[in-house]
Design a protein around this motif. Structure first.
Motif, PDB file in Angstrom:
ATOM      1  N   ARG A  17      53.351  45.638 123.884  1.00  0.00           N
ATOM      2  CA  ARG A  17      53.254  44.246 124.453  1.00  0.00           C
ATOM      3  C   ARG A  17      52.333  44.283 125.810  1.00  0.00           C
ATOM      4  O   ARG A  17      52.381  45.459 126.474  1.00  0.00           O
ATOM      5  CB  ARG A  17      54.434  43.640 124.948  1.00  0.00           C
ATOM      6  N   ARG A  18      51.168  43.675 126.005  1.00  0.00           N
ATOM      7  CA  ARG A  18      50.278  43.763 127.258  1.00  0.00           C
ATOM      8  C   ARG A  18      51.208  43.309 128.392  1.00  0.00           C
ATOM      9  O   ARG A  18      52.131  42.336 128.628  1.00  0.00           O
ATOM     10  CB  ARG A  18      49.191  42.703 127.128  1.00  0.00           C
ATOM     11  N   VAL A  19      51.041  44.074 129.649  1.00  0.00           N
ATOM     12  CA  VAL A  19      51.726  43.886 131.006  1.00  0.00           C
ATOM     13  C   VAL A  19      50.649  43.752 131.963  1.00  0.00           C
ATOM     14  O   VAL A  19      49.660  44.061 131.984  1.00  0.00           O
ATOM     15  CB  VAL A  19      52.459  45.367 131.334  1.00  0.00           C
ATOM     16  N   THR A  20      50.786  42.464 132.728  1.00  0.00           N
ATOM     17  CA  THR A  20      50.231  41.972 133.574  1.00  0.00           C
ATOM     18  C   THR A  20      50.980  42.221 135.267  1.00  0.00           C
ATOM     19  O   THR A  20      52.235  41.589 135.202  1.00  0.00           O
ATOM     20  CB  THR A  20      49.340  40.968 133.523  1.00  0.00           C
ATOM     21  N   ILE A  21      50.302  42.361 136.130  1.00  0.00           N
ATOM     22  CA  ILE A  21      51.126  42.367 137.547  1.00  0.00           C
ATOM     23  C   ILE A  21      50.106  41.339 138.170  1.00  0.00           C
ATOM     24  O   ILE A  21      48.986  41.931 138.433  1.00  0.00           O
ATOM     25  CB  ILE A  21      51.252  43.584 138.124  1.00  0.00           C
ATOM     26  N   ARG A  22      50.532  40.065 138.608  1.00  0.00           N
ATOM     27  CA  ARG A  22      49.972  39.499 139.538  1.00  0.00           C
ATOM     28  C   ARG A  22      48.394  38.986 138.906  1.00  0.00           C
ATOM     29  O   ARG A  22      47.646  39.064 139.562  1.00  0.00           O
ATOM     30  CB  ARG A  22      49.603  39.801 140.900  1.00  0.00           C
ATOM     31  N   GLY A  23      48.551  38.891 137.496  1.00  0.00           N
ATOM     32  CA  GLY A  23      47.352  38.625 136.748  1.00  0.00           C
ATOM     33  C   GLY A  23      46.478  39.615 136.321  1.00  0.00           C
ATOM     34  O   GLY A  23      45.514  39.430 135.560  1.00  0.00           O
ATOM     35  N   LYS A  24      46.606  40.642 136.947  1.00  0.00           N
ATOM     36  CA  LYS A  24      45.856  41.941 136.451  1.00  0.00           C
ATOM     37  C   LYS A  24      46.448  42.754 135.285  1.00  0.00           C
ATOM     38  O   LYS A  24      47.762  43.092 135.482  1.00  0.00           O
ATOM     39  CB  LYS A  24      45.629  42.849 137.569  1.00  0.00           C
ATOM     40  N   VAL A  36      58.103  50.803 132.937  1.00  0.00           N
ATOM     41  CA  VAL A  36      58.606  51.356 134.161  1.00  0.00           C
ATOM     42  C   VAL A  36      57.428  52.349 134.632  1.00  0.00           C
ATOM     43  O   VAL A  36      57.395  52.334 135.786  1.00  0.00           O
ATOM     44  CB  VAL A  36      60.156  52.383 133.889  1.00  0.00           C
ATOM     45  N   GLU A  37      56.971  53.142 134.006  1.00  0.00           N
ATOM     46  CA  GLU A  37      55.760  53.883 134.357  1.00  0.00           C
ATOM     47  C   GLU A  37      54.809  52.985 134.959  1.00  0.00           C
ATOM     48  O   GLU A  37      54.151  53.122 135.882  1.00  0.00           O
ATOM     49  CB  GLU A  37      55.168  54.777 133.116  1.00  0.00           C
ATOM     50  N   PHE A  38      54.348  51.894 134.175  1.00  0.00           N
ATOM     51  CA  PHE A  38      53.395  50.977 134.911  1.00  0.00           C
ATOM     52  C   PHE A  38      53.939  50.368 136.285  1.00  0.00           C
ATOM     53  O   PHE A  38      53.068  50.266 137.308  1.00  0.00           O
ATOM     54  CB  PHE A  38      52.998  49.916 133.998  1.00  0.00           C
ATOM     55  N   LEU A  39      54.988  50.072 136.358  1.00  0.00           N
ATOM     56  CA  LEU A  39      55.517  49.655 137.652  1.00  0.00           C
ATOM     57  C   LEU A  39      55.496  50.709 138.866  1.00  0.00           C
ATOM     58  O   LEU A  39      55.217  50.625 140.054  1.00  0.00           O
ATOM     59  CB  LEU A  39      57.041  49.179 137.407  1.00  0.00           C
ATOM     60  N   ARG A  40      55.753  51.831 138.165  1.00  0.00           N
ATOM     61  CA  ARG A  40      55.997  53.186 139.184  1.00  0.00           C
ATOM     62  C   ARG A  40      54.310  53.221 139.720  1.00  0.00           C
ATOM     63  O   ARG A  40      53.932  53.434 140.843  1.00  0.00           O
ATOM     64  CB  ARG A  40      56.478  54.247 138.533  1.00  0.00           C
ATOM     65  N   GLN A  41      53.364  53.298 138.731  1.00  0.00           N
ATOM     66  CA  GLN A  41      51.847  53.389 139.191  1.00  0.00           C
ATOM     67  C   GLN A  41      51.486  52.361 140.129  1.00  0.00           C
ATOM     68  O   GLN A  41      50.468  52.572 140.807  1.00  0.00           O
ATOM     69  CB  GLN A  41      51.150  53.488 137.847  1.00  0.00           C
ATOM     70  N   SER A  42      52.150  51.331 139.761  1.00  0.00           N
ATOM     71  CA  SER A  42      51.572  49.976 140.775  1.00  0.00           C
ATOM     72  C   SER A  42      52.422  50.268 142.213  1.00  0.00           C
ATOM     73  O   SER A  42      51.801  49.326 142.891  1.00  0.00           O
ATOM     74  CB  SER A  42      51.923  48.787 140.048  1.00  0.00           C
TER      75      SER A  42
END
Length: 71
Positions: A17-24, A36-42
């Motif tokens: 599943r594609r994950v976006t944070i604030r549209g990115k 979790v890793e994507f959130l950590r990297q952000s």
């Protein structure tokens, strides 16, 4: 009503599943560990990221499928 800053989009035909944070676009998650890793990297601390995903926080919007299902 504003949408959540973190969006986990509907499952792709090939899985994940594609994950976006604030549209990115951040990446393609195949499980909660990827999310979790994507959130950590952000910028989130790993423990905070794990708690956010595990708690079914309203900060995460799950579109087009059940929470925690990536298949």
């Amino acid at each position: 009503m504003d949408t959540a800053p973190i969006v986990v989009h509907r499952s792709r035909g090939t899985g994940g599943r594609r994950v976006t944070i604030r549209g990115k676009i951040i990446g393609l998650a195949f499980n909660d560990r990827d999310l979790v890793e994507f959130l950590r990297q952000s910028g989130l601390d790993e423990t905070d990221a794990e708690q956010l995903v595990d708690s079914d926080s309203q900060m995460i919007e799950w579109r087009g499928g059940d929470r925690h299902h990536y298949g």
